[in-house]
Design a protein around this motif. Structure first.
Motif, PDB file in Angstrom:
ATOM      1  N   VAL A  10       0.832  -1.191   0.000  1.00 39.79           N
ATOM      2  CA  VAL A  10       0.000   0.000   0.000  1.00 39.79           C
ATOM      3  C   VAL A  10       0.875   1.252   0.000  1.00 39.79           C
ATOM      4  O   VAL A  10       1.837   1.350   0.747  1.00 39.79           O
ATOM      5  CB  VAL A  10      -0.944  -0.001   1.227  1.00 39.79           C
ATOM      6  CG1 VAL A  10      -1.684   1.307   1.335  1.00 39.79           C
ATOM      7  CG2 VAL A  10      -1.915  -1.164   1.149  1.00 39.79           C
ATOM      8  N   VAL A  24      -3.845   9.825   0.484  1.00 42.50           N
ATOM      9  CA  VAL A  24      -4.519   8.763  -0.249  1.00 42.50           C
ATOM     10  C   VAL A  24      -3.759   7.467  -0.009  1.00 42.50           C
ATOM     11  O   VAL A  24      -2.553   7.387  -0.247  1.00 42.50           O
ATOM     12  CB  VAL A  24      -4.567   9.072  -1.764  1.00 42.50           C
ATOM     13  CG1 VAL A  24      -5.222   7.934  -2.527  1.00 42.50           C
ATOM     14  CG2 VAL A  24      -5.300  10.385  -2.012  1.00 42.50           C
ATOM     15  N   LYS A  25      -4.481   6.472   0.457  1.00 46.49           N
ATOM     16  CA  LYS A  25      -3.907   5.152   0.724  1.00 46.49           C
ATOM     17  C   LYS A  25      -4.407   4.222  -0.370  1.00 46.49           C
ATOM     18  O   LYS A  25      -5.612   4.036  -0.530  1.00 46.49           O
ATOM     19  CB  LYS A  25      -4.361   4.670   2.102  1.00 46.49           C
ATOM     20  CG  LYS A  25      -3.737   3.391   2.560  1.00 46.49           C
ATOM     21  CD  LYS A  25      -4.201   3.081   3.991  1.00 46.49           C
ATOM     22  CE  LYS A  25      -3.589   1.801   4.492  1.00 46.49           C
ATOM     23  NZ  LYS A  25      -4.038   1.477   5.857  1.00 46.49           N
ATOM     24  N   SER A  26      -3.477   3.658  -1.137  1.00 40.11           N
ATOM     25  CA  SER A  26      -3.881   2.838  -2.282  1.00 40.11           C
ATOM     26  C   SER A  26      -2.759   1.883  -2.676  1.00 40.11           C
ATOM     27  O   SER A  26      -1.590   2.137  -2.401  1.00 40.11           O
ATOM     28  CB  SER A  26      -4.213   3.754  -3.463  1.00 40.11           C
ATOM     29  OG  SER A  26      -4.467   3.006  -4.625  1.00 40.11           O
ATOM     30  N   ARG A  27      -3.150   0.815  -3.339  1.00 42.32           N
ATOM     31  CA  ARG A  27      -2.160  -0.112  -3.897  1.00 42.32           C
ATOM     32  C   ARG A  27      -1.606   0.417  -5.232  1.00 42.32           C
ATOM     33  O   ARG A  27      -0.625  -0.095  -5.739  1.00 42.32           O
ATOM     34  CB  ARG A  27      -2.787  -1.477  -4.110  1.00 42.32           C
ATOM     35  CG  ARG A  27      -2.941  -2.274  -2.851  1.00 42.32           C
ATOM     36  CD  ARG A  27      -3.289  -3.725  -3.178  1.00 42.32           C
ATOM     37  NE  ARG A  27      -3.047  -4.586  -2.060  1.00 42.32           N
ATOM     38  CZ  ARG A  27      -3.845  -4.711  -1.005  1.00 42.32           C
ATOM     39  NH1 ARG A  27      -4.918  -3.998  -0.932  1.00 42.32           N
ATOM     40  NH2 ARG A  27      -3.552  -5.543  -0.028  1.00 42.32           N
ATOM     41  N   ILE A  33      -1.527   7.761  -8.667  1.00 49.86           N
ATOM     42  CA  ILE A  33      -2.364   8.454  -7.682  1.00 49.86           C
ATOM     43  C   ILE A  33      -2.261   9.961  -7.874  1.00 49.86           C
ATOM     44  O   ILE A  33      -3.273  10.674  -7.883  1.00 49.86           O
ATOM     45  CB  ILE A  33      -1.949   8.066  -6.244  1.00 49.86           C
ATOM     46  CG1 ILE A  33      -2.216   6.577  -6.004  1.00 49.86           C
ATOM     47  CG2 ILE A  33      -2.698   8.916  -5.216  1.00 49.86           C
ATOM     48  CD1 ILE A  33      -1.570   6.034  -4.740  1.00 49.86           C
TER      49      ILE A  33
END
Length: 105
Positions: A10, A24-27, A33
């Motif tokens: 992540v 923003v927390k994302s893979r 992003i």
């Protein structure tokens, strides 16, 4: 531990959209992003520039979301037309090949 392995994939990226900072927390990849956030910011600024009076940011965000959704729907319709056309042409070519194979037998 599986949870730690999942969390290690992540990314947490700080972005600014319409003057507000977000984490923003994302893979997804960091650059992706940022690109998405920049696009949303541009769309909000674009909407703002068309309004006659200053509007609350939530209104600008909703109008920008509607514009982005319209772009998505239009792109999906175009994709569907292209897929349909390719499928039709592929079917036509398959018919031609089948006819040629029948003639050779």
């Amino acid at each position: 531990d599986l949870k730690k392995m999942e969390e290690s994939n992540v990314n947490i990226v700080r972005v600014t959209i319409y003057g507000q900072e977000y984490s923003v927390k994302s893979r997804a990849d960091r650059d992706y992003i940022i690109s998405v956030a920049n696009y949303v910011n541009e769309k909000m600024e674009e909407v703002e520039s068309t309004l006659r009076t200053i509007q609350p940011s939530i209104r600008v965000a909703i109008l920008a979301a509607m514009n982005i959704t319209d772009e998505l729907f239009t792109a999906n319709q175009e994709k569907d037309k292209i897929v349909s056309s390719v499928e039709e042409k592929a079917g036509f070519l398959i018919d031609i090949i089948d006819e040629q194979l029948k003639e050779e037998i």
